[in-house]
Each structure stands twice: as structure tokens, then as C-alpha cells.
Design a protein around this motif. Structure first.
Motif, PDB file in Angstrom:
ATOM      1  N   GLU A   4     -47.615  99.906 -14.678  1.00 53.18           N
ATOM      2  CA  GLU A   4     -48.961 100.474 -14.676  1.00 53.18           C
ATOM      3  C   GLU A   4     -49.249 101.166 -13.349  1.00 53.18           C
ATOM      4  O   GLU A   4     -49.858 102.219 -13.293  1.00 53.18           O
ATOM      5  CB  GLU A   4     -49.993  99.377 -14.974  1.00 53.18           C
ATOM      6  CG  GLU A   4     -51.443  99.843 -14.987  1.00 53.18           C
ATOM      7  CD  GLU A   4     -51.740 100.889 -16.055  1.00 53.18           C
ATOM      8  OE1 GLU A   4     -50.828 101.251 -16.811  1.00 53.18           O
ATOM      9  OE2 GLU A   4     -52.880 101.371 -16.108  1.00 53.18           O
ATOM     10  N   GLU A  36     -61.820 101.554 -16.094  1.00 50.72           N
ATOM     11  CA  GLU A  36     -62.240 102.071 -17.401  1.00 50.72           C
ATOM     12  C   GLU A  36     -62.647 103.542 -17.287  1.00 50.72           C
ATOM     13  O   GLU A  36     -62.261 104.366 -18.124  1.00 50.72           O
ATOM     14  CB  GLU A  36     -63.400 101.241 -17.952  1.00 50.72           C
ATOM     15  CG  GLU A  36     -63.012  99.834 -18.392  1.00 50.72           C
ATOM     16  CD  GLU A  36     -62.712  98.893 -17.230  1.00 50.72           C
ATOM     17  OE1 GLU A  36     -63.243  99.126 -16.119  1.00 50.72           O
ATOM     18  OE2 GLU A  36     -61.941  97.939 -17.426  1.00 50.72           O
ATOM     19  N   CYS A  70     -59.519 105.687 -17.023  1.00 53.43           N
ATOM     20  CA  CYS A  70     -58.799 105.818 -18.289  1.00 53.43           C
ATOM     21  C   CYS A  70     -59.518 106.810 -19.193  1.00 53.43           C
ATOM     22  O   CYS A  70     -58.891 107.643 -19.846  1.00 53.43           O
ATOM     23  CB  CYS A  70     -58.686 104.474 -18.995  1.00 53.43           C
ATOM     24  SG  CYS A  70     -57.504 103.404 -18.177  1.00 53.43           S
ATOM     25  N   GLU A  71     -60.835 106.724 -19.195  1.00 53.04           N
ATOM     26  CA  GLU A  71     -61.609 107.594 -20.068  1.00 53.04           C
ATOM     27  C   GLU A  71     -61.426 109.056 -19.653  1.00 53.04           C
ATOM     28  O   GLU A  71     -61.155 109.930 -20.478  1.00 53.04           O
ATOM     29  CB  GLU A  71     -63.076 107.182 -19.988  1.00 53.04           C
ATOM     30  CG  GLU A  71     -63.950 107.831 -21.060  1.00 53.04           C
ATOM     31  CD  GLU A  71     -65.418 107.611 -20.759  1.00 53.04           C
ATOM     32  OE1 GLU A  71     -65.778 106.457 -20.421  1.00 53.04           O
ATOM     33  OE2 GLU A  71     -66.180 108.587 -20.821  1.00 53.04           O
ATOM     34  N   ASN A  85     -58.105 110.346 -20.155  1.00 50.40           N
ATOM     35  CA  ASN A  85     -57.783 110.268 -21.571  1.00 50.40           C
ATOM     36  C   ASN A  85     -56.468 109.510 -21.794  1.00 50.40           C
ATOM     37  O   ASN A  85     -55.569 109.968 -22.490  1.00 50.40           O
ATOM     38  CB  ASN A  85     -57.711 111.681 -22.149  1.00 50.40           C
ATOM     39  CG  ASN A  85     -57.864 111.660 -23.657  1.00 50.40           C
ATOM     40  OD1 ASN A  85     -58.315 110.640 -24.210  1.00 50.40           O
ATOM     41  ND2 ASN A  85     -57.477 112.742 -24.314  1.00 50.40           N
ATOM     42  N   ILE A  86     -56.347 108.368 -21.129  1.00 45.27           N
ATOM     43  CA  ILE A  86     -55.152 107.535 -21.334  1.00 45.27           C
ATOM     44  C   ILE A  86     -55.600 106.179 -21.869  1.00 45.27           C
ATOM     45  O   ILE A  86     -56.732 105.757 -21.657  1.00 45.27           O
ATOM     46  CB  ILE A  86     -54.344 107.336 -20.034  1.00 45.27           C
ATOM     47  CG1 ILE A  86     -55.233 106.731 -18.934  1.00 45.27           C
ATOM     48  CG2 ILE A  86     -53.705 108.629 -19.584  1.00 45.27           C
ATOM     49  CD1 ILE A  86     -54.482 106.363 -17.685  1.00 45.27           C
ATOM     50  N   SER A  87     -54.690 105.508 -22.551  1.00 40.78           N
ATOM     51  CA  SER A  87     -55.058 104.209 -23.126  1.00 40.78           C
ATOM     52  C   SER A  87     -54.985 103.151 -22.039  1.00 40.78           C
ATOM     53  O   SER A  87     -54.043 103.133 -21.245  1.00 40.78           O
ATOM     54  CB  SER A  87     -54.105 103.860 -24.261  1.00 40.78           C
ATOM     55  OG  SER A  87     -52.790 103.836 -23.753  1.00 40.78           O
ATOM     56  N   PRO A  88     -55.977 102.280 -21.949  1.00 41.15           N
ATOM     57  CA  PRO A  88     -55.960 101.242 -20.921  1.00 41.15           C
ATOM     58  C   PRO A  88     -54.894 100.198 -21.216  1.00 41.15           C
ATOM     59  O   PRO A  88     -54.566  99.945 -22.372  1.00 41.15           O
ATOM     60  CB  PRO A  88     -57.365 100.638 -20.997  1.00 41.15           C
ATOM     61  CG  PRO A  88     -57.905 101.011 -22.324  1.00 41.15           C
ATOM     62  CD  PRO A  88     -57.166 102.215 -22.812  1.00 41.15           C
ATOM     63  N   GLU A  89     -54.375  99.610 -20.155  1.00 43.15           N
ATOM     64  CA  GLU A  89     -53.409  98.510 -20.300  1.00 43.15           C
ATOM     65  C   GLU A  89     -54.172  97.233 -20.668  1.00 43.15           C
ATOM     66  O   GLU A  89     -55.393  97.190 -20.601  1.00 43.15           O
ATOM     67  CB  GLU A  89     -52.685  98.308 -18.953  1.00 43.15           C
ATOM     68  CG  GLU A  89     -51.232  98.750 -18.949  1.00 43.15           C
ATOM     69  CD  GLU A  89     -50.343  97.850 -19.782  1.00 43.15           C
ATOM     70  OE1 GLU A  89     -50.812  96.820 -20.311  1.00 43.15           O
ATOM     71  OE2 GLU A  89     -49.147  98.188 -19.910  1.00 43.15           O
ATOM     72  N   LYS A  90     -53.415  96.173 -20.973  1.00 42.46           N
ATOM     73  CA  LYS A  90     -54.015  94.857 -21.224  1.00 42.46           C
ATOM     74  C   LYS A  90     -54.939  94.488 -20.055  1.00 42.46           C
ATOM     75  O   LYS A  90     -54.644  94.812 -18.896  1.00 42.46           O
ATOM     76  CB  LYS A  90     -52.911  93.807 -21.314  1.00 42.46           C
ATOM     77  CG  LYS A  90     -52.419  93.548 -22.721  1.00 42.46           C
ATOM     78  CD  LYS A  90     -51.488  92.345 -22.747  1.00 42.46           C
ATOM     79  CE  LYS A  90     -50.256  92.591 -21.901  1.00 42.46           C
ATOM     80  NZ  LYS A  90     -49.182  91.625 -22.013  1.00 42.46           N
ATOM     81  N   SER A  91     -55.993  93.765 -20.333  1.00 41.41           N
ATOM     82  CA  SER A  91     -56.999  93.542 -19.299  1.00 41.41           C
ATOM     83  C   SER A  91     -56.443  92.793 -18.076  1.00 41.41           C
ATOM     84  O   SER A  91     -56.820  93.068 -16.947  1.00 41.41           O
ATOM     85  CB  SER A  91     -58.199  92.801 -19.876  1.00 41.41           C
ATOM     86  OG  SER A  91     -57.815  91.516 -20.279  1.00 41.41           O
TER      87      SER A  91
END
Lengths: 623, 434
Positions: free
Chosen positions: A473, A516, A519-520, A523-529
């Protein structure tokens, strides 16, 4: 009876954690308890975790302990405290179903085939030449072992107080361990009295819930253990909040001289930060209302636990006081509140391994050392269990460090500072607080747990997978350079200063930019919290972390300055008697440890230094 | 490592001839000396006249003053012997006492004993050193104030105030579930007030350091504009070789000049020409750059022919133009001077004092802050300003960390943490006999 390697006396939170650690390290051990049903019992409020305490639970879990797992299997209410503050001080708190908790602990303990549980009472520890080698039971039998871990909690000379009534016991309905206490007192260890208390329990059906304020479980629901998930949680329940009022306070003030705390019957000191309601009203007389958390006792329990009104007032006053509170007008008390006064032993007579300095092979863990709380007890049980096992194998003991864990802070505080009131963990006790987060307990301790053999391969693999994911990440974010358009968007969103040519990873350092948001905008998908939290926090804290590491390095220098074991502190020239006594009691092993002893002046430390240097010079001259 | 329980002796007054010299003896019990000197009783704080047999044919009439421990400078028994101020007599006295079982003291040993016996704090021990080394009245006053504990008290006050601020933060972190005062705005205001107060204090301490250690000044500028000449003028000395060949000054030359009551340590740097391939000159350039980062004040000298020259410095800077007599139009951005005609020098001197931003009360409220102190104070200042810039309630734990560090750093001023520092530096930098 069989011969055991380790005997653990007591089945409370320290005892079970010690026994479980011994079992994981393949030691044939025996847990002796007065009452089989009380193994893993929560004798005070049914909550695990809280600020500073949850850090301990996560660390115990990272070391392969059982508390976090049991709390997840029994947790009927979870909340993250300090959720709006930084990651280092966020803390998980759970309410447990008492029955589920104790059953889960028993399940875990009973599944360890090297561990035998015996229902008996211990009357003394067998000694020869100041070495422990087993225990004697009240029925006259003896059991031999290489190590003995004593976790007698509040049962030593325990006295229960409700108003002017007084009875002997460690917990309501239980006998105290008087014989064992008498035996221990004969050992000439420094001891003192402490007290703690509980509130009255109230029949749930008699509470008028409509006038109280509901506090539901958090969502997403946190867990206490690194190896469970929220699917193991039972059904969730809410907590409720109500308050005391001026009428309540009047009732208490009228009867205050009947409280054993004020009549002088109780000599022991209670925890300042968990005072009884009479204490709170007496000390903060300007406040006309105090908060009460109404905690569920369990899914099937018919009682509630009103946290915040611990008391030892006479029963009749307790009843009137409770009924004066909003929502409790018709409340029926099922058990009256009481105070417990008990013996504890000065933890400064322990080594960092929790072995007593006077008697070899005898370890003390838990409330007997002056602490309060399940988590503090469990952490000590873990340390004692691990070290008893390691020394049998002739391995180096595990002395947890202050910069490595709250467990390290706890142990070092106890053996260095001792305690005058029941010791409870707080984040402010940890000088390296920013490094010691709940969420990185596994990163701090898993390598140690693995090396000592406390966690299995599967867990180790999962842990390494997490580390890999974190690295990935970081790389991913390092490779994102924001376009002018994206920078503009970020600026609008979080009022962040416009800055070009910086990677997303660098941007995370800025306090106003969240993971957050990034990521927004990217425009990428967030990793596990858990991954996102680790990466983000390490970036946000980076400057501070670097400085803390520098500080640790500096302390390390003095930590490496060893004080010879055979030193006689009374021989140090020029040292005041008071300093000599302090040093002789704590017997610090390093200069850094000596510097942490309260009341030792820089001049005293210098004298100690001079003495050591002189001695080592003399030695060199002889050699 | 020194013995700390034997009896030590040293001359405590400067070596040389004078009316009186003072020899000081300290030890845990000096009764044995009383016997050997045939004084029946050494009485606390009483001076007696006594003839001491120094060798076969020489007796010296001395005044003996006895201080019974722990009420003495070292906390031990102390005997002070006043004799005629002749180094030979002093030596004879010391010799004869060494014969009686005393040991010659090493540097700082008397103070070390005072410190060890709780008679002196670390800061006070440092102040003694400063007091003795004072070169002017201001220094003297400042170190005397430090010795009286005023500096330490100030530090203690700051630690106390920090503690109050920290309690707010820590209780908000550790008891967030309880009902405690959550007034972040009020807290921030208190923090800023504290930081301001502290910065004022730092300015005072900086001034103190100027008093004690002097002001480091770097004279810089293009080659051959008269930097060395300026230095010579300020010092009234012919320190550097002055010639008309550009780049004459290769090494860094240091001279001190007294302006007002302040010592300026002037560093004349090699004219910085980055193009030079000469290794010696390159080295000079490197040294000059290092000096620039460590100095307190920069004087940039140009001449009318190199007006376009202008450096960037992160220190207070005075810009001066030499050879102004050769030009008709004055440079308004610089002090116009002619070293040859001795003009503009007074203006420069005033500006040098002005730039230091010395408090009006210099020497009234200042302490003898050493660079060890000012370094730590500066670090505290950085922690405070970082904390002040964190403007969010979500960063409580970071603000708390800044304040914790600030508090530790202040503690280190009172007493250094590491063992080397604690024992090493100050006591060995002392002279013998203090």
C-alpha cells in the motif's frame, strides 16, 4: 499427586493467562483454584478494555494470550473511545456477558492437555533455602513443582464492608485465603492494604429505560483480538446513561459517617480515578450531578451494573440513593454494593520477570501486586507464566520494554515505583505513547511471540501477510503523483494547501488530509481498514516517531550502563540513607532503571556512577 | 575516577603574588588535622591565627577558618588557610598537608563534592564556573543571579506551568468518557500565552549567552572589498594580512572586539569564490559556510564596484558598502563606509548592538545562560511552536507529545540525563581549587 513443572495459584484473570502461557510453552502445569466455577470470573464490572487497558488486551493477544479472544466471544457491546482523536489514544471497550466470558476462558483452559485444574485451597508455598518447590494444600497434601506463580487477587485477608457490617471474604459469597495470607506475611515481604469497591446491582426489569439515554454498540464493530472477527460476537446490547442529582447527594451526605471509608474502618487506599460515589460527592462538592453508565450484565442476566456509583454505604442508604436517580425510581437492588479491603505486596520486591527477589522460583502476578483491573492482572499473568517457563528451559527471560509495550510500562512501573493506590493503566503512563498503539500491538510483539514459541505458524503467516500488504500500500501511494486537477479537488475538499509534485503518500502526512479523501480523489479503491490505518498513522506521526526513536536511543545508552549485580548500595559513599534504602529495595540493574526511581536526585545518581566506575577501575587494576 | 571520601587540598586563589593566598581543604572529618596542627578544637566558623611549621627553619603565620560539615561549601568539613600571597609559601603549605594525608584536588573536585552532598544544584555548579570566569560586570551579575537560584526557579516555574497544560490534555485523553472540562479554545489560548512568555524568556537568555560567551559574527562578502581591514579596525589590531591581491584571506581568522559591554567574536572569512579550484581556498569556503550556520550575526561587506552582490542568510545581517568615498551616489540599502577614511564605523557598531535585540534591561534580569542551556531552550521553543500550530482537537495526543518533550528538555537544563554529561563536562572544566 503428579509432579508438575509449574503451579499456578488462582483462577482469576492473572492465573488463567499465566496457566495458558505455560501450556503454550509446553510446560506441565497445574492451576489450583478455590472454586472451579469461578475460573475467568469477572468480579467487578463486566467490561474489558478502555483507554490504556485495551492496549494491554491487544498486546496480550499479540503474545498469544486468551483475554482478547474471550472478550470477543463474550462481547455484547463494543465502543471505540477517543474515536475522534489520533490512533495512538483510540481504545476499544467491550461489555461482556459474564457467563459467556467465563465459559470461553474455561473452554480455552480445558483444551490445554498439559494443564491440570485442581479444586483445592493452598495453605502455604513449600520452601527450602529461600527457594519455592511446590505448595501445601489445606487438606495436608503437597504438590511439588519447579515454579510457583501466585495470583491470589483480593483474597488475602480480604474484608468486605457494607455500611457498618463487616465480613471476611475476597468477593461477595467467597471465603478469603487466610491461611495463605498468614503464611505469606511470615515471609517478611513488604505488604500494605488497598481497597476497591463495587456498586449495587439492580434488577433490569425495574429500570425505567425510557428516561435514560441509549448508547448503542459502534458500527463497524471493533474486535479485541487480532485473530477473531466481528462474526464471533454474540447479539449486541446497548448501554444507557443516567445521572445522580442533588437529592442523591443529600442522601449520601446524611449518611456519610456510616460509610466505612469515612468512619475509619477501612485503612487501605482506593483508586483515585475510580472513586466510590460517596468519595466523589465528598471531594467534588461543587458538582451537583455525576454520570452513571448502565451496563448490561449479559444476554440472559436479569441484572444491570450501574457503573459510577460504587459504594459501601449501609444497605438502607444505598436503596434510597438508588431510588433518587432518574430511571431508578422503582429500582430493586439485587446485590448491595460493598468495599473490599485486601493485602497486597510491594511490587518493588519483584524482578522485572515478576519473580520475587527474596524467594527464587516464586512469582507474583495480578492484584496481589497492587494493581486493579482484569487487563493489568492478565498482563502480569502472561509475563509471569512466560518467564517461569523460559527459566525452566534455561532461556533468557522476557523483560518487556517500556518503548515496546504497555505491558513493559506496567511491569517497569510496578517494580520501580511501587504503588500506594491500586495501579491502573493509562496512556499517559507510557512516554512512548505514539509508538504504542492498539492497532500495531501485533507489529510490536508478534516477532517476540514467534521467537518464544507463543504463537503458531498460521498466525505468523497471517501477520507477515499483513506486513506485506502494508508495504504494498505504501508503494502504491508513493507512485501516485497528483494532477493539478486532483490537487485542486483536494484543496476544495480539505482546504489543503496546493502543492504540486508530491506523492499521495507524502500528502498523507498533512493533518487535514484523510486516507478516504485521497482514495476518492485519486479514484482508487481503499485498502482494508487495518492496512489503511497503519499507513496513514505512520505518516501522520512520522516526525514525532523519529524523535521518539531518538529519545529511545538516548535512554538506551543508560539502559546499557549495567549496575553490577553484587553491588551493595549501602557501601556507596556520600549517599543519603533515604537513597540507600530506595536503591536497596528496587535493586536497579541499569543506570536508566535507577534514574526512574522517584526521589533519587541527580546527585545520588552521580554518586552511584562514581561508585560503579571506581569499582570497575579497581577490578581492572587487579586483573 | 576520583576518590570522593578522602581529604583534598588545593589553592583556591589565583596563583601568583598578592597580599593573601587561600588554601582550601575539604574532607569528611578534619579533626585529625586539628590534632596535627596542635589546635585543640576546630570551632565551626571561627577564625584563628596559627603558625604552621613548613620546614625545618620556616614557619608561616596563617589564619585558619573552619567550617563544620554539612554547613560548608562542599558539605564536608572545610578548613581555609589564608597565608601570604606567595606561590612558594602556598606550595610549601600544600606539601606539608599532603604529608599529613591530604591529596591534591583535581579540577572541579570541590564543586563536585558540593554537588554530590546536595549543597549545589547542577545549575548552581555551572554558575560558579561562570562567576569565576566572568570578564565583565554584566557577566558577573548574571552568573551571581544564576547562582542565587533565580534561573533554576524560572525553569521550575515553566515546568510547573507546562504541567498544568499537560494535565488538561492528559485528562481529556485518558478520561474522555468522564465529564471533564473540554475547553479546547481556552486551552489553546493558555498554550499561546505560555509560548509567548517563554519566547520572551529565551530572548533574555540569548542576551545572557551574548554576555557570557560573546556574539559570533561572520564578516563575509566578495573578495577584496576590505573585510580584513574592517576586522582590524573593529579590533584595533593588525590581525589579518591585508594586501591588494584578491583572495588573500584563506583561513578563517578570529578576533574579538569589545563594543558596548559585549564581546564580539569576529570571523573574517575567505572571500567566497565558488569557482576557485585551489584546494586550500575550497577548504576556506567550506569553513566559511559552516560558520555562517553557527553564527549570531552576519556582516556582509561589498564595495562600490560589487554592489550587485547580495547573499541570503538566515541570521540577522548588516549590509555594508565600503569605499563609498569613491562613488557619488550613496547606496541606500547599505551602511556607507570608507575604511580608509574611517567613516561609517560608528554607525556599524551601533547597528551591531541594535541587531542583537538586547532587552533594555540587559544585565538586570538576565541569567548566566550557557550555550548548553540556550540550545535546550531553543528546542523547547520548537516544541511549543509545533504544538501551537496543531490547530485541531483531533491532535491532542500530538500536542501532548510536544509538551511532554518540552518538559523533559527543561528538566535537562536542570540536570543532564546521560551519565557522561552528568559527571563529565562541567566538573572537569573547572579549575583546580573551586
Amino acid at each position: 499427586m503428579d509432579k508438575f513443572e509449574i503451579i499456578i495459584i488462582g483462577g482469576g484473570h492473572a492465573g488463567v493467562e499465566a496457566a495458558f502461557a505455560c501450556a503454550r510453552l509446553n510446560k506441565k502445569s497445574c492451576l489450583i483454584t478455590n472454586s472451579l466455577s469461578d475460573i475467568g470470573k469477572m468480579s467487578c464490572n463486566p467490561a474489558i478494555g478502555g483507554i490504556g487497558k485495551s492496549h494491554l488486551v491487544k498486546e496480550i493477544d499479540a503474545m498469544g494470550g486468551l483475554m482478547g479472544i474471550a472478550a470477543d466471544f463474550a462481547g455484547i457491546h463494543f465502543r471505540v473511545l477517543n474515536a475522534s482523536k489520533g490512533a495512538a489514544v483510540r481504545a476499544t471497550r467491550s461489555q461482556s456477558d459474564r457467563v459467556l466470558y467465563s465459559n470461553k476462558v474455561k473452554d480455552i483452559i480445558n483444551s490445554e492437555h498439559l494443564l491440570t485444574v485442581v479444586n483445592c485451597e493452598v495453605s502455604e508455598v513449600l520452601l527450602s533455602n529461600d527457594e519455592a518447590h511446590g505448595v501445601k494444600l489445606t487438606n495436608g497434601e503437597t504438590i511439588h513443582s519447579k515454579k510457583v506463580i501466585l495470583t491470589a487477587g483480593t483474597f488475602l485477608n480480604g474484608k468486605l464492608f457494607t455500611g457498618e457490617e463487616e465480613q471476611e471474604g475476597g468477593r461477595i459469597g467467597d471465603k478469603p485465603s487466610k491461611k495463605l495470607a498468614d503464611f505469606l506475611l511470615s515471609l517478611d515481604l513488604k505488604s500494605g492494604r488497598l481497597k476497591t469497591g463495587t456498586p449495587p446491582r439492580i434488577a433490569a426489569r425495574t429500570v425505567n429505560w425510557a428516561v435514560t439515554k441509549e448508547q448503542p454498540s459502534d458500527f463497524p464493530r471493533p474486535t479485541m483480538s487480532f485473530v477473531t472477527n466481528d462474526r464471533v460476537h454474540p447479539k449486541q446490547m446497548s448501554c444507557y446513561i443516567t445521572r445522580t442529582n442533588t437529592r442523591t447527594h443529600e442522601i449520601i451526605m446524611e449518611g456519610i459517617e456510616k460509610s466505612p471509608m469515612f468512619s475509619g474502618k477501612i485503612e487501605g487506599l482506593g483508586p483515585r480515578y475510580c472513586p466510590s460515589i460517596e468519595d466523589k460527592i465528598h471531594r467534588f462538592s461543587d458538582k451537583d450531578s455525576h454520570q452513571i453508565f448502565i451496563e448490561p450484565e449479559g444476554l440472559t442476566s436479569k441484572e444491570i451494573y450501574p457503573n459510577g456509583i460504587s459504594t459501601s454505604m449501609p444497605k438502607q442508604i444505598q436503596q434510597r440513593m438508588v431510588n433518587s436517580i432518574q430511571g431508578f425510581e422503582e429500582a430493586v437492588i439485587t446485590k448491595y454494593g460493598y468495599a473490599v479491603e485486601y493485602d497486597f505486596f510491594d511490587p518493588r520486591e519483584l524482578n522485572h520477570t515478576l519473580e520475587t527477589k527474596k524467594i527464587k522460583n516464586l512469582y507474583f502476578a495480578g492484584q496481589i501486586n497492587g494493581t486493579t483491573g482484569y487487563e493489568e492482572a492478565a498482563a502480569q499473568g502472561l509475563v509471569a507464566g512466560i518467564n517461569a517457563s523460559l527459566t525452566i528451559d534455561e532461556k533468557q527471560p522476557w523483560v518487556p520494554k517500556r518503548e515496546e509495550s504497555y505491558i513493559g510500562v506496567l511491569i517497569d512501573d510496578l517494580v520501580t515505583l511501587g504503588t500506594k493506590e491500586p495501579y491502573r493503566m493509562f496512556t499517559s503512563r507510557a512516554e512512548h505513547r505514539l509508538l504504542l498503539r492498539e492497532d500495531n500491538a501485533d507489529q510490536r510483539l508478534s516477532p517476540i511471540a514467534k521467537k518464544l514459541g507463543l504463537i503458531n505458524d498460521k498466525r505468523w503467516m497471517n501477520f507477515n501477510k499483513k506486513l506485506e500488504d502494508i508495504e504494498k500500500e505504501k508503494e502504491r501511494l508513493k507512485n501516485f503523483k497528483l494532477s493539478p486537477y486532483q490537487i485542486n479537488k483536494l484543496h476544495k475538499k480539505s482546504k489543503a494547501k496546493r502543492q504540486t509534485g508530491v506523492s499521495a503518500f507524502e500528502l498523507l502526512k498533512r493533518p487535514e488530509i484523510t486516507y478516504e479523501d485521497l482514495c476518492e480523489i485519486l479514484n482508487i479503491s481503499p485498502e482494508k481498514s487495518e492496512i489503511a490505518l497503519d499507513v496513514t498513522t505512520n505518516q501522520k506521526y512520522s516526525g514525532y516517531i523519529q524523535r521518539q526513536k531518538k529519545e529511545i536511543k538516548k535512554v538506551k545508552k543508560n539502559e546499557n550502563a549495567l549496575i553490577p549485580e553484587q553491588i551493595d548500595f549501602n557501601q556507596i559513599e556520600g549517599l543519603s540513607n533515604e537513597s540507600k534504602q530506595k536503591l536497596s529495595l528496587v535493586k536497579p540493574k541499569t543506570l536508566a532503571h535507577a534514574q526512574r526511581i522517584p526521589g533519587l536526585t541527580p546527585a545520588a545518581i552521580s554518586l552511584l556512577l562514581v561508585h560503579i566506575k571506581k569499582k570497575s577501575l579497581q577490578k581492572d587494576n587487579v586483573a | 575516577m576520583q576518590n570522593i571520601s578522602d581529604t583534598i587540598i588545593a589553592c583556591s586563589s589565583p596563583l601568583g603574588r598578592g597580599a593573601i593566598s587561600l588554601v582550601r581543604i575539604s574532607g569528611p572529618n578534619l579533626t585529625f588535622l586539628g590534632q596535627k596542627l596542635e589546635v585543640k578544637n576546630l570551632i565551626d566558623r571561627k577564625a584563628i591565627v596559627k603558625e604552621i611549621q613548613l620546614n625545618k627553619d620556616f614557619k608561616e603565620k596563617c589564619v585558619l577558618t573552619f567550617f563544620k560539615g554539612p554547613n560548608s561549601f562542599t558539605g564536608e568539613d572545610v578548613l581555609e588557610i589564608s597565608c601570604h600571597g606567595n606561590p612558594l609559601i602556598v606550595e610549601l603549605i600544600i606539601d606539608s598537608f599532603v604529608d599529613l594525608g591530604c591529596r591534591r584536588a583535581g579540577p572541579g573536585e570541590f564543586s563536585l563534592r558540593g554537588f554530590i552532598n546536595g549543597k549545589l544544584s547542577y545549575l548552581e555548579a555551572e554558575a560558579i564556573d561562570d562567576l569565576i570566569n566572568s570578564e565583565n560586570e554584566l557577566q558577573l551579575k548574571a552568573s551571581a543571579r544564576s547562582l542565587s537560584g533565580a534561573f533554576e526557579k524560572k525553569i521550575d516555574n515553566f515546568i510547573g506551568e507546562l504541567l498544568k497544560l499537560r494535565i488538561y490534555l492528559e485528562s481529556n485523553i485518558d478520561f474522555s468518557d468522564e465529564e471533564i472540562i473540554k475547553d479546547f479554545k481556552g486551552f489553546k489560548m493558555n498554550l499561546n500565552t505560555f509560548a509567548k512568555k517563554f519566547n520572551d524568556f529565551i530572548e533574555d537568555s540569548n542576551a545572557s549567552r551574548y554576555l557570557l560567551e560573546g556574539v559570533k559574527v561572520v564578516i563575509t562578502g566578495p573578495p577584496n572589498v576590505g573585510k580584513s581591514t574592517l576586522m582590524n579596525i573593529l579590533c584595533n589590531k593588525n590581525a589579518s594580512i591585508v594586501s591588494e591581491i584578491s583572495g588573500t584571506t584563506r583561513d578563517i581568522i578570529q578576533r574579538s572586539a569589545k563594543i558596548g559591554n559585549i564581546n564580539f567574536l569576529l570571523h573574517d572569512t575567505a572571500g567566497i569564490t565558488n569557482t576557485s579550484e585551489d584546494p586550500i581556498e575550497k577548504e576556506g569556503v567550506f569553513l566559511a559556510q559552516e560558520l555562517l550556520t553557527n553564527c549570531d550575526l552576519v556582516i556582509e561587506v561589498v564595495d562600490v564596484f560589487s554592489r550587485e552582490y547580495s547573499g541570503d542568510y538566515d541570521k540577522p545581517v548588516i549590509r555594508l558598502e565600503n569605499k563609498s568615498d569613491l562613488s557619488n551616489n550613496l547606496n541606500k540599502e547599505r551602511i556607507n563606509a570608507s575604511f580608509l577614511k574611517n567613516t561609517g564605523i560608528e554607525e556599524l557598531k551601533l547597528e551591531m548592538l541594535e541587531k542583537l535585540n538586547l532587552p533594555r534591561s540587559l544585565g538586570q534580569n538576565t541569567f548566566s545562560a550557557r550555550s548548553r542551556h540556550t540550545k535546550l531552550l531553543k528546542m523547547v521553543k520548537e516544541e511549543l511552536s509545533e504544538a501551537s500550530n496543531l490547530d485541531s482537537e483531533n491532535s491532542l495526543e500530538l500536542i501532548a507529545e510536544n509538551l511532554r518533550c518540552a518538559s523533559n528538555l527543561l528538566g535537562e537544563i536542570k540536570s543532564p540525563y546521560t551519565s557522561d554529561e552528568l559527571l563529565g563536562e562541567i566538573f572537569s572544566s573547572f579549575c583546580i581549587g573551586k
